[in-house]
Design a protein around this motif. Structure first.
Motif, PDB file in Angstrom:
ATOM      1  N   LEU A 266       5.352   1.538  -1.516  1.00 15.29           N
ATOM      2  CA  LEU A 266       5.321   0.553  -0.439  1.00 15.29           C
ATOM      3  C   LEU A 266       4.369   0.927   0.689  1.00 15.29           C
ATOM      4  O   LEU A 266       3.708   0.047   1.268  1.00 15.29           O
ATOM      5  N   ALA A 267       4.308   2.220   1.045  1.00 18.56           N
ATOM      6  CA  ALA A 267       3.527   2.644   2.210  1.00 18.56           C
ATOM      7  C   ALA A 267       2.142   3.141   1.837  1.00 18.56           C
ATOM      8  O   ALA A 267       1.495   3.813   2.642  1.00 18.56           O
ATOM      9  N   THR A 268       1.670   2.808   0.666  1.00 15.38           N
ATOM     10  CA  THR A 268       0.322   3.157   0.216  1.00 15.38           C
ATOM     11  C   THR A 268      -0.278   1.938  -0.472  1.00 15.38           C
ATOM     12  O   THR A 268       0.354   1.336  -1.359  1.00 15.38           O
ATOM     13  N   HIS A 269      -1.495   1.551  -0.068  1.00 13.30           N
ATOM     14  CA  HIS A 269      -2.141   0.386  -0.679  1.00 13.30           C
ATOM     15  C   HIS A 269      -2.517   0.726  -2.118  1.00 13.30           C
ATOM     16  O   HIS A 269      -3.196   1.730  -2.368  1.00 13.30           O
ATOM     17  N   PRO A 270      -2.124  -0.094  -3.076  1.00 17.88           N
ATOM     18  CA  PRO A 270      -2.350   0.270  -4.480  1.00 17.88           C
ATOM     19  C   PRO A 270      -3.818   0.316  -4.877  1.00 17.88           C
ATOM     20  O   PRO A 270      -4.180   1.051  -5.805  1.00 17.88           O
TER      21      PRO A 270
END
Length: 606
Positions: A266-270
């Motif tokens: 959630l807290a990292t852009h894929p």
């Protein structure tokens, strides 16, 4: 100068808990806070040992600028034989920290080699006790005060006075401190760390949106436990603490793994691998909010290196996201000036205008990634070289011993640490070592004088201790100089940051005394820097090279921790400032305490 641990001195000073007739009695020096604490919080199950907390009591350190090191006063000098000569009307003073529950065991001793002197002890309540002495003397001042019905209140001050010329030598002030074994301290630290993590897991839990993430999602009142304000979800100080604690505590691992899944998902852009914040109310990513990227990039590096607990598949995923993020940073962070952009939208667009420190933060993260990959990474090296040249163009170290901060604690403490990452990534390149190495050469002699002569010593100088210890390991010839100074610094902070009620606080020391009124960014609350710094010194190589004995490090650390628990701990956390507020005593200070706890736990496990 570091005095050795004084074990076995003065019959009756070394006592086991069950032999103490007044074990755990509240002495009132911390007011209601101390009186209401149970015996375990006061360390009643720990052995006590005597430590000499007077520095340069044998007057063997050379005088500088007309000052006797570690003493403040007038009409005094040290002769060629190392004897303190007090003129008629002369006076010298030095603070001495003590642990409130054992202040009644304080002993002063020494020798008057010529004439007669007056030995004075002033306690934290301003009470003055004095004794005229000549020849060898031992003064059980703590027992005398207790016998008068008014026990000593730390912090103490030893004052030397003479009405006619007098000579003194071999002065000591012995105080009893809790002295846990490594296993005992590990248990104490684990218990307190467990309480902190439980507060955050229960009271800071995400119960606001459709997803029940493991982020720290809110602050709360440490008195009532009521929620105060929501927090965004992302890599945070709580995450750092939990994932490090889970290395030592298997019971924490399921929750830690769940939190790490939330960070990586959630807290990292894929697509970019860059950090982003998440609304814990809607559980939607905040991709329109720019974020400083260095902290999470550094976290991912250390996760891959094994500093944090993680499953194997999580480390593999973290490495893939890290490599993805570094590709974006190396392509888009370099600016025309050579500086590096520090803030990015999670989608990969850089935000220009980073400060020098934040630019170096990104450089340090890149350097640590290069070291992790073990490959030359020419694009990274070029970007780092440009960023370092841009920084050094107009950089100069500043400050002298009497005004060493903010040059030492802030400039060297931040810039020198980032430079150390560059040095360690490219140890064969002198240009990468230049920033930190020149800082060490500039500040070491000035720091020594600041410690010994009463210069300003900011609480957060402890970040510099970490740099100096690391540099000494890179250049072992420095260890015999650095290790003893780190020991001296620990004692200056321990004595100087104790307040008049016997507790410790995160304040600047000047003239060997706490200066809470200085506007220098001190929190004025829990002694986070003292705990962190003392934990850093629990290292065998430092002790062997002339630093503090490990037993003394544990004693100082435990004393500060027990005092802080007694004064600042509340039902649901630690107070943020020195006093309770009428409402909204917000959480957060427990994480400051946790930094020192986890550093000590790591060292006790080595």
């Amino acid at each position: 100068m570091r005095l050795p641990t004084l074990l076995g001195l003065l019959a009756g000073l070394t006592v086991a808990p069950e032999e103490r007739s007044h074990a755990g009695e509240p002495l009132g020096v911390l007011g209601k806070e101390l009186e209401r604490q149970p015996l375990g919080v006061l360390g009643g199950d720990l052995e006590r040992q005597p430590f000499g907390l007077l520095d340069n009591g044998s007057f063997d350190l050379p005088a500088r600028e007309g000052r006797v090191p570690y003493w403040v006063g007038r009409g005094a000098e040290v002769d060629g034989a190392g004897v303190l000569r007090l003129a008629a009307g002369g006076q010298l003073r030095q603070p001495v920290a003590a642990w409130a529950p054992e202040a009644s065991r304080t002993v002063v001793r020494g020798r008057v080699v010529e004439g007669e002197a007056r030995i004075v002890v002033v306690d934290g309540a301003g009470r003055r006790l004095e004794r005229a002495v000549s020849g060898p003397f031992t003064w059980e001042v703590g027992q005398e005060a207790e016998g008068s019905g008014a026990p000593l209140v730390p912090r103490l001050e030893l004052v030397l006075e003479a009405d006619a010329p007098a000579g003194l030598d071999d002065l000591e002030v012995l105080v009893l401190l809790p002295t846990p074994s490594e296993e005992q301290l590990r248990g104490l630290v684990m218990d307190e760390l467990g309480a902190i993590l439980d507060w955050w897991q229960e009271l800071g839990a995400d119960r606001q949106g459709p997803l029940e993430t493991r982020f720290a999602a809110s602050l709360w009142d440490v008195i009532t436990g009521e929620p105060l304000m929501p927090l965004p979800g992302w890599y945070s100080a709580y995450a750092d603490l939990l994932l490090r604690a889970a290395v030592h505590d298997q019971a924490r691992r399921p929750h830690a793994e769940g939190l790490l899944d939330d960070i990586l998902t959630l807290a990292t852009h894929p697509d970019t691998g860059l950090p982003r914040k998440v609304s814990c109310v809607t559980d939607e990513p905040l991709d329109a909010v720019a974020v400083e990227v260095w902290l999470q990039l550094q976290f991912l590096v250390e996760l891959c290196e094994g500093r944090y607990h993680a499953r194997d598949d999580q480390r593999e995923r973290a490495r893939a996201l890290l490599d993805r993020a570094m590709a974006v940073v190396l392509a888009r962070a370099p600016q025309p000036s050579g500086a590096l952009a520090a803030r990015f939208l999670p989608t990969g667009e850089p935000v220009p205008g980073a400060s020098q420190l934040r630019s170096l933060d990104v450089a340090a993260a890149i350097a640590r990634w290069v070291r992790l990959t073990g490959t030359p990474q020419p694009a990274a090296r070029a970007a780092l070289g440009d960023a370092l040249r841009e920084f050094l163009w107009d950089h100069a170290w500043m400050g002298e011993w009497d005004s060493i901060d903010p040059g030492f604690d802030d400039s060297f403490g931040h810039f020198g640490r980032r430079g150390l990452d560059l040095w360690q990534a490219f140890p064969e390149d002198p240009s990468m070592a230049r920033l930190t190495r020149t800082g060490v050469e500039y500040y070491l002699p000035r720091w020594r004088d600041a410690l010994r002569l009463g210069g300003n010593v900011a609480a957060d100088q402890t970040r510099c201790w970490d740099i100096l210890a690391r540099v000494a390991r890179l250049e072992p010839a420095r260890l015999p100089e650095v290790a003893p100074l780190l020991g001296e610094a620990a004692r200056v902070h321990f004595k100087g940051e104790q307040l008049g009620d016997g507790s410790w606080s995160d304040v600047t020391v000047n003239g060997f005394d706490p200066r809470g009124q200085l506007q220098v960014g001190d929190t004025g609350g829990v002694p986070q820097n003292a705990l962190y710094g003392l934990a850093l010194l629990h290292e065998a190589d430092l002790a062997a090279a002339g630093g503090l004995a490990l037993e003394e490090v544990r004693a100082l650390f435990t004393t500060v921790l027990l005092s802080t628990r007694a004064r600042d701990r509340r039902p649901h956390g630690y107070l943020w400032g020195r006093e309770e507020l009428p409402t909204a005593n917000r959480s957060g200070a427990s994480l400051l305490v946790g930094v020192g706890l986890i550093e000590m736990l790591d060292r006790l496990a080595d």
